[in-house]
Design a protein around this motif. Structure first.
Motif, PDB file in Angstrom:
ATOM      1  N   ARG A   7      29.795 -20.479-105.994  1.00 43.87           N
ATOM      2  CA  ARG A   7      31.121 -19.854-105.972  1.00 43.87           C
ATOM      3  C   ARG A   7      31.926 -20.324-104.767  1.00 43.87           C
ATOM      4  NH1 ARG A   7      28.093 -15.358-107.687  1.00 43.87           N
ATOM      5  NH2 ARG A   7      27.974 -14.529-105.551  1.00 43.87           N
ATOM      6  N   ALA A   8      31.271 -20.401-103.611  1.00 38.89           N
ATOM      7  CA  ALA A   8      31.973 -20.801-102.390  1.00 38.89           C
ATOM      8  C   ALA A   8      32.449 -22.248-102.472  1.00 38.89           C
ATOM      9  CB  ALA A   8      31.066 -20.605-101.179  1.00 38.89           C
ATOM     10  N   VAL A   9      31.603 -23.125-102.956  1.00 42.94           N
ATOM     11  CA  VAL A   9      31.985 -24.534-103.066  1.00 42.94           C
ATOM     12  C   VAL A   9      33.141 -24.698-104.046  1.00 42.94           C
ATOM     13  CG1 VAL A   9      31.225 -26.806-103.854  1.00 42.94           C
ATOM     14  CG2 VAL A   9      29.746 -25.454-102.365  1.00 42.94           C
ATOM     15  N   ARG A  10      33.039 -24.073-105.201  1.00 43.60           N
ATOM     16  CA  ARG A  10      34.083 -24.203-106.217  1.00 43.60           C
ATOM     17  C   ARG A  10      35.419 -23.625-105.722  1.00 43.60           C
ATOM     18  NH1 ARG A  10      31.820 -25.480-111.397  1.00 43.60           N
ATOM     19  NH2 ARG A  10      33.677 -24.650-112.416  1.00 43.60           N
ATOM     20  N   ALA A  11      35.358 -22.571-104.935  1.00 50.21           N
ATOM     21  CA  ALA A  11      36.582 -21.956-104.407  1.00 50.21           C
ATOM     22  C   ALA A  11      37.228 -22.800-103.315  1.00 50.21           C
ATOM     23  CB  ALA A  11      36.273 -20.558-103.871  1.00 50.21           C
ATOM     24  N   ASN A  12      36.466 -23.725-102.731  1.00 49.88           N
ATOM     25  CA  ASN A  12      36.958 -24.490-101.588  1.00 49.88           C
ATOM     26  C   ASN A  12      37.065 -25.988-101.847  1.00 49.88           C
ATOM     27  OD1 ASN A  12      37.175 -22.714 -98.953  1.00 49.88           O
ATOM     28  ND2 ASN A  12      35.442 -21.932-100.132  1.00 49.88           N
ATOM     29  N   PRO A  52      28.232  -9.074 -96.551  1.00 48.36           N
ATOM     30  CA  PRO A  52      26.961  -9.718 -96.907  1.00 48.36           C
ATOM     31  C   PRO A  52      27.002 -10.296 -98.315  1.00 48.36           C
ATOM     32  CG  PRO A  52      26.751  -7.320 -96.906  1.00 48.36           C
ATOM     33  CD  PRO A  52      28.079  -7.632 -96.312  1.00 48.36           C
ATOM     34  N   GLY A  53      26.362 -11.453 -98.468  1.00 44.22           N
ATOM     35  CA  GLY A  53      26.304 -12.089 -99.768  1.00 44.22           C
ATOM     36  C   GLY A  53      27.442 -13.054-100.046  1.00 44.22           C
ATOM     37  N   ARG A  54      28.433 -13.099 -99.157  1.00 46.16           N
ATOM     38  CA  ARG A  54      29.569 -14.013 -99.340  1.00 46.16           C
ATOM     39  C   ARG A  54      29.422 -15.177 -98.362  1.00 46.16           C
ATOM     40  NH1 ARG A  54      35.236 -11.321 -98.802  1.00 46.16           N
ATOM     41  NH2 ARG A  54      34.442 -10.304-100.688  1.00 46.16           N
ATOM     42  N   VAL A  55      29.335 -16.380 -98.872  1.00 46.43           N
ATOM     43  CA  VAL A  55      29.144 -17.567 -98.045  1.00 46.43           C
ATOM     44  C   VAL A  55      30.459 -17.946 -97.374  1.00 46.43           C
ATOM     45  CG1 VAL A  55      28.563 -20.021 -98.071  1.00 46.43           C
ATOM     46  CG2 VAL A  55      27.253 -18.414 -99.474  1.00 46.43           C
ATOM     47  N   VAL A  56      30.462 -18.003 -96.041  1.00 49.87           N
ATOM     48  CA  VAL A  56      31.665 -18.409 -95.313  1.00 49.87           C
ATOM     49  C   VAL A  56      31.515 -19.801 -94.707  1.00 49.87           C
ATOM     50  CG1 VAL A  56      32.315 -16.025 -94.826  1.00 49.87           C
ATOM     51  CG2 VAL A  56      30.973 -17.300 -93.130  1.00 49.87           C
ATOM     52  N   ALA A  57      30.289 -20.315 -94.682  1.00 46.67           N
ATOM     53  CA  ALA A  57      30.052 -21.660 -94.158  1.00 46.67           C
ATOM     54  C   ALA A  57      28.660 -22.115 -94.587  1.00 46.67           C
ATOM     55  CB  ALA A  57      30.167 -21.687 -92.633  1.00 46.67           C
TER      56      ALA A  57
END
Length: 200
Positions: free
Chosen positions: A48-53, A100-105
């Motif tokens: 999710r983090a990669v696709r959002a960024n 928690p659970g949300r990738v920021v880096a």
């Protein structure tokens, strides 16, 4: 974002063990930031983090040219777990304790630069840039790497045009060792790579 870029979406190559030790699996850092050893259970959040960024990452990351499937991210996460066990690469995800659970880096210690050394790669989600996350996390990983048996040098590499990434090693007291020729693999790269070094 260093071109080592914490390969959250780049395959890991087989390599000999870089150290007989292992860094901490959890690092709690100032500002409510935590680094967690990346595990297979993190694959959905990482995807999710990669696709959002993607638009944010694409200028500097070869692997961000297209959105990874969930299956591809899961495959690479499993490969990262195997690399940790083998002692060749150590992959981390950063979370804020408040979310928690949300990738920021995503960050990693990579054994691809030869014996006695590890390279730090990193990227930070667009909405969290400018908060010192990369500097804080890379500083903690520098200390962890230099505490490992057999590791005497840590490097951070980034394209000369990537001024945000270059600010991280500069703030951490790394020495600019050289400017090396490198293949241009992402749209914003110049092919001139800054190689920053910190030694034990």
């Amino acid at each position: 974002m260093s071109p080592a870029q914490s390969q959250s979406c780049e395959p890991l190559r087989a390599a000999p063990e870089m150290t007989t030790g292992r860094p901490p699996e959890l690092l709690r850092l100032p500002g409510g930031l935590s680094l967690h050893r990346r595990r297979s259970t993190h694959a959905p959040a990482l995807n999710r983090a990669v696709r959002a960024n993607l638009e944010h990452l694409r200028p500097w990351m070869e692997w961000a040219a297209e959105a990874p499937s969930r299956a591809r991210t899961a495959e690479l996460t499993r490969a990262g777990t195997a690399a940790w066990e083998a002692g060749t690469d150590f992959m981390y995800l950063a979370e804020l304790d408040a979310a928690p659970g949300r990738v920021v880096a995503a960050l990693g210690l990579h054994g691809r630069i030869g014996p006695g050394a590890l390279e730090i790669g990193y990227w930070v989600a667009a909405r969290h840039v400018g908060r010192g996350i990369a500097t804080t996390a890379a500083g903690a990983l520098t200390e962890a790497a230099l505490a490992l048996p057999g590791i005497a040098r840590v490097e951070i590499r980034c394209d000369r045009a990537n001024t945000a990434s270059a600010a991280v090693p500069r703030k951490l007291g790394y020495r600019l060792d050289r400017i090396a020729e490198a293949s241009v693999r992402a749209p914003a790269e110049t092919g001139r790579q800054l190689v920053w070094i910190k030694e034990r």
